[in-house]
Design a protein around this motif. Structure first.
Motif, mmCIF file in Angstrom:
data_model
loop_
_atom_site.group_PDB
_atom_site.id
_atom_site.type_symbol
_atom_site.label_atom_id
_atom_site.label_comp_id
_atom_site.label_asym_id
_atom_site.label_seq_id
_atom_site.Cartn_x
_atom_site.Cartn_y
_atom_site.Cartn_z
ATOM 1 N N HIS A 105 0.838 -1.196 0.000
ATOM 2 C CA HIS A 105 0.000 0.000 0.000
ATOM 3 C C HIS A 105 0.873 1.246 0.000
ATOM 4 O O HIS A 105 0.584 2.233 -0.666
ATOM 5 C CB HIS A 105 -0.911 -0.037 1.233
ATOM 6 C CG HIS A 105 -1.988 0.988 1.212
ATOM 7 N ND1 HIS A 105 -1.842 2.225 1.784
ATOM 8 C CD2 HIS A 105 -3.223 0.964 0.670
ATOM 9 C CE1 HIS A 105 -2.956 2.916 1.601
ATOM 10 N NE2 HIS A 105 -3.804 2.178 0.937
ATOM 11 N N GLN A 106 1.977 1.205 0.738
ATOM 12 C CA GLN A 106 2.900 2.330 0.808
ATOM 13 C C GLN A 106 3.843 2.300 -0.398
ATOM 14 O O GLN A 106 4.167 1.235 -0.908
ATOM 15 C CB GLN A 106 3.693 2.285 2.108
ATOM 16 C CG GLN A 106 2.806 2.421 3.322
ATOM 17 C CD GLN A 106 3.575 2.301 4.620
ATOM 18 O OE1 GLN A 106 4.736 1.908 4.647
ATOM 19 N NE2 GLN A 106 2.918 2.628 5.716
ATOM 20 N N PRO A 107 4.328 3.465 -0.852
ATOM 21 C CA PRO A 107 5.128 3.533 -2.074
ATOM 22 C C PRO A 107 6.618 3.269 -1.909
ATOM 23 O O PRO A 107 7.390 3.442 -2.855
ATOM 24 C CB PRO A 107 4.908 4.977 -2.537
ATOM 25 C CG PRO A 107 4.756 5.728 -1.261
ATOM 26 C CD PRO A 107 3.976 4.799 -0.352
ATOM 27 N N GLY A 108 7.058 2.811 -0.755
ATOM 28 C CA GLY A 108 8.484 2.636 -0.493
ATOM 29 C C GLY A 108 9.269 1.912 -1.576
ATOM 30 O O GLY A 108 10.292 2.428 -2.047
ATOM 31 N N PRO A 109 8.841 0.710 -2.008
ATOM 32 C CA PRO A 109 9.608 0.006 -3.046
ATOM 33 C C PRO A 109 9.686 0.780 -4.365
ATOM 34 O O PRO A 109 10.706 0.740 -5.054
ATOM 35 C CB PRO A 109 8.842 -1.307 -3.225
ATOM 36 C CG PRO A 109 8.113 -1.503 -1.936
ATOM 37 C CD PRO A 109 7.759 -0.118 -1.474
ATOM 38 N N ILE A 110 8.626 1.483 -4.701
ATOM 39 C CA ILE A 110 8.625 2.275 -5.933
ATOM 40 C C ILE A 110 9.527 3.488 -5.770
ATOM 41 O O ILE A 110 10.305 3.825 -6.665
ATOM 42 C CB ILE A 110 7.196 2.708 -6.317
ATOM 43 C CG1 ILE A 110 6.257 1.498 -6.346
ATOM 44 C CG2 ILE A 110 7.182 3.406 -7.675
ATOM 45 C CD1 ILE A 110 4.783 1.867 -6.331
#
Length: 118
Positions: A105-110
């Motif tokens: 849900h969170q954009p960390g990997p992107i």
């Protein structure tokens, strides 16, 4: 902490800035990196990324869409973000490839991938 530091936590866009946040992203077709300042902190580190789940071209409300998918919108500086599911616009193109198994849900990997490209 540096942009792209995945050890820092992410927070949803605060309610008072939600309308301005939506306006900034709705007005832009710039791709992964937007030139507008973040409505939360004022930094020019806004990003977005779409993941197209199902190709199903259509026009809705006069706008062309590629099909259904997910979208992440985030600020690399203050770590505010918004995640949603819906239609992916026809203008969206990206060279960034993300392993679907790492998406959350969170954009960390992107953000980690996008920040390495800047």
């Amino acid at each position: 902490m540096a942009v792209g530091d995945s050890s820092r936590s992410w927070t949803t866009v605060p309610d008072p800035q939600m309308s301005a946040w939506g306006d900034v992203f709705d007005a832009s077709e710039e791709g992964e990196t937007l030139s507008a300042p973040c409505p939360v902190c004022g930094a020019t580190t806004l990003h977005r990324w779409f993941d197209l789940h199902r190709v199903d071209p259509r026009t809705v409300a006069g706008r062309p869409w590629q099909g259904r998918g997910s979208q992440w919108q985030w600020c690399g500086s203050c770590r505010s973000y918004l995640h949603s599911s819906g239609l992916v616009p026809m203008w969206w193109r990206t060279d960034i490839e993300i392993d679907p198994s790492v998406l959350t849900h969170q954009p960390g990997p992107i953000d980690d991938v996008v920040s390495r490209m800047e």
